[in-house]
Design a protein around this motif. Structure first.
Motif, PDB file in Angstrom:
ATOM      1  N   ILE A   1       0.840  -1.202   0.000  1.00  0.00           N
ATOM      2  CA  ILE A   1       0.000   0.000   0.000  1.00  0.00           C
ATOM      3  C   ILE A   1       0.874   1.251   0.000  1.00  0.00           C
ATOM      4  CG2 ILE A   1      -1.712   1.323   1.294  1.00  0.00           C
ATOM      5  CD1 ILE A   1      -2.781  -1.313   2.382  1.00  0.00           C
TER       6      ILE A   1
ATOM      7  N   THR B   1     -10.633   2.007   1.463  1.00  0.00           N
ATOM      8  CA  THR B   1      -9.494   2.720   0.878  1.00  0.00           C
ATOM      9  C   THR B   1      -8.808   3.535   1.959  1.00  0.00           C
ATOM     10  OG1 THR B   1     -10.624   2.879  -1.263  1.00  0.00           O
ATOM     11  CG2 THR B   1      -8.779   4.358  -0.901  1.00  0.00           C
TER      12      THR B   1
ATOM     13  N   GLU C   1      -4.030   6.676   0.100  1.00  0.00           N
ATOM     14  CA  GLU C   1      -4.434   6.493  -1.294  1.00  0.00           C
ATOM     15  C   GLU C   1      -5.362   7.623  -1.755  1.00  0.00           C
ATOM     16  OE1 GLU C   1      -4.445   1.694  -1.932  1.00  0.00           O
ATOM     17  OE2 GLU C   1      -5.894   2.533  -0.516  1.00  0.00           O
TER      18      GLU C   1
ATOM     19  N   TYR D   1      -6.878  -4.424   3.420  1.00  0.00           N
ATOM     20  CA  TYR D   1      -5.833  -5.332   2.943  1.00  0.00           C
ATOM     21  C   TYR D   1      -6.328  -6.260   1.829  1.00  0.00           C
ATOM     22  CZ  TYR D   1      -3.341  -3.892   7.154  1.00  0.00           C
ATOM     23  OH  TYR D   1      -2.716  -3.159   8.123  1.00  0.00           O
TER      24      TYR D   1
ATOM     25  N   THR E   1      -7.822  -6.880  -1.973  1.00  0.00           N
ATOM     26  CA  THR E   1      -7.813  -6.246  -3.283  1.00  0.00           C
ATOM     27  C   THR E   1      -8.278  -7.231  -4.343  1.00  0.00           C
ATOM     28  OG1 THR E   1      -6.461  -4.991  -4.850  1.00  0.00           O
ATOM     29  CG2 THR E   1      -5.426  -6.874  -3.811  1.00  0.00           C
TER      30      THR E   1
END
Length: 472
Positions: free
Chosen positions: A44, A257, A261, A460, A462
């Motif tokens: 990340i 999110t 980010e 965590y 995705t």
């Protein structure tokens, strides 16, 4: 019973979509759930920092330094530009817009001057008859005779190669030339020593007066000086595009999110604008192109204003001067380089640039508001994020109104004492809004990283296929 069963199936599909499983896939007659995988905290941070670095460092196209600048001084100036890009990225976009509009105006003026549209002299050819044929009419010439005669075929081959060689060495003035000029690309040399960085109108005037020769520099030669090309710029755009795409997929599948980010997304949006505006601007050029003084009948001072500003090392100048340059309030002229945050012709399309700057700043702050309902480690951090996001969204417009009220000669209230009080209050308000914006920006950057210490499990997870998209 069938309705209950259908509701249970839909519920299980939703759970499977949001669950942090690895390569878990659920299918039905009409729907195929995506495959999920796990990511780590380091991935990340690395993806966000790499994208942020691309937006803050790689996307910035600095002006050409002075020949007298040391490597340490150039590095320090570059770090200063990075800090400015982190704190006020919207002003960097406006800086790029000013240079882009100025480059268009310079291109028009130089094309109309006629000094840079002269074709390159053709080389002597063994075949005089063909050498007299214009290059653009070469393809329509009678080639049958040339192909039939072996000796003349060799001559035609040479002319054919020379034709395309001349086409590649096009000396016409382009947008790339204009950017190169505005970033301090042409240096006037007198008696073999660098004298001053030439501005657009000065080059045209000196050529018209016969004091210098028109620079013979092609766009290809300027590109050779640049440290960036289509491939390097394309890789940066690819990374930023991938980053935005993976955030879109997280929103589609309702995955958490991070604040880091979200903040990086704001920089990525502005990065696209900066890259589009500076696409034709050379990157990291270190040496200007020399233009030599040749006149013996006129004095240099009669053609060039030599009143310049020398850098001071005090802290106040280091802070105030860049702000004046970025806002185009006042631009100092340096002898051997253009100002760090300038390279434009002044206040062309001023109101359009002001409106665009406010719109960009509002958009940049509004993107941070996306994290309004995100999960934060503490309630205090959530409140600080919200206040800072609102501050950087609203203060640019308020700052401009206050600044314009002070310097726009709008204060006509009488008596004099009341006018002075309002004037001082306007100055205090302007300074307050400016400090509020800077504090809000710094606070958001700090919170981007401090909130990483405690992330929800969803952060965590995705989508698996996003890793297959090419990226750095």
């Amino acid at each position: 019973m069938m309705r209950l069963l259908l509701c249970m199936i839909l519920y299980l599909v939703g759970v499977i979509q949001a669950a942090p499983t690895t390569n878990a896939t659920t299918t039905s007659e009409y729907f195929e759930a995506p495959s999920f995988t796990n990511r780590t905290l380091s991935s990340i941070i690395s993806s966000s920092v790499l994208t942020l670095f691309a937006c803050v460092y790689t996307a910035i196209h600095p002006n050409i330094p002075s020949p007298e600048d040391s490597p340490f001084y150039i590095l320090r100036r570059r770090l200063g530009i990075m800090i400015v890009a982190l704190v006020v990225p919207e002003l960097v976009v406006v800086w790029a817009m000013r240079q882009w509009t100025s480059a268009r105006k310079v291109t028009e003026d130089f094309e109309e001057s006629g000094y840079f549209n002269v074709p390159r002299p053709q080389k002597q050819s063994e075949n005089r008859e063909l050498a007299e044929v214009p290059a653009e009419q070469l393809e329509d010439h009678d080639r049958a005779r040339l192909l039939d005669a072996p000796a003349e075929a060799s001559t035609f081959k040479k002319l054919f190669q020379a034709y395309f060689s001349n086409q590649s060495e096009d000396y016409a003035w382009t947008q790339t030339h204009s950017f190169f000029l505005l970033m301090g690309g042409f240096m006037l040399y007198v008696d073999g020593e660098p004298y001053i960085t030439l501005e657009p109108h000065e080059i045209l005037n000196l050529i018209r007066e016969g004091c210098i020769d028109a620079p013979t520099l092609t766009a290809k030669q300027i590109g050779d000086k640049s440290k960036g090309n289509v491939i390097s710029k394309g890789l940066v755009i690819l990374q930023v595009t991938w980053f935005i795409l993976q955030l879109i997929t997280r929103a589609i599948y309702h995955l958490e999110t991070t604040q880091l980010e979200t903040g990086t997304l704001a920089f990525a949006v502005l990065n696209f604008l900066t890259y589009a505006l500076w696409w034709n601007k050379p990157l990291d050029v270190q040496c200007p192109y020399p233009v030599y003084w040749k006149s013996t009948e006129s004095k240099l001072e009669d053609h060039i204003n030599v009143v310049t500003y020398d850098d001071e090392e005090d802290v106040i100048s280091a802070i105030i001067v860049p702000i004046l340059e970025l806002t185009s309030s006042f631009v100092y002229r340096h002898r051997l380089r253009v100002p760090t945050f300038d390279g434009s012709l002044g206040a062309r399309n001023k109101w359009i640039l002001v409106f665009a700057g406010i719109l960009i700043a509002t958009t940049f702050g509004g993107i941070h508001c996306i994290a309004w309902f995100f999960t934060f480690p503490t309630n205090l951090e959530q409140v600080l994020w919200r206040i800072s996001a609102v501050a950087i969204t609203c203060t640019p417009c308020l700052e401009y109104l206050s600044f314009n009220f002070i310097f726009g000669d709008k204060i006509t209230i009488k008596p004099e004492i009341i006018r002075q009080i309002i004037y001082m209050l306007s100055i205090v308000t302007t300074v307050t809004f400016g400090l509020l914006y800077i504090v809000g920006r710094v606070m958001l950057v700090v919170l981007m990283f401090t909130t990483l210490r405690h992330l929800p499990l969803d952060a965590y997870t995705t989508v698996s296929w996003i890793s297959l998209v090419p990226h750095l």
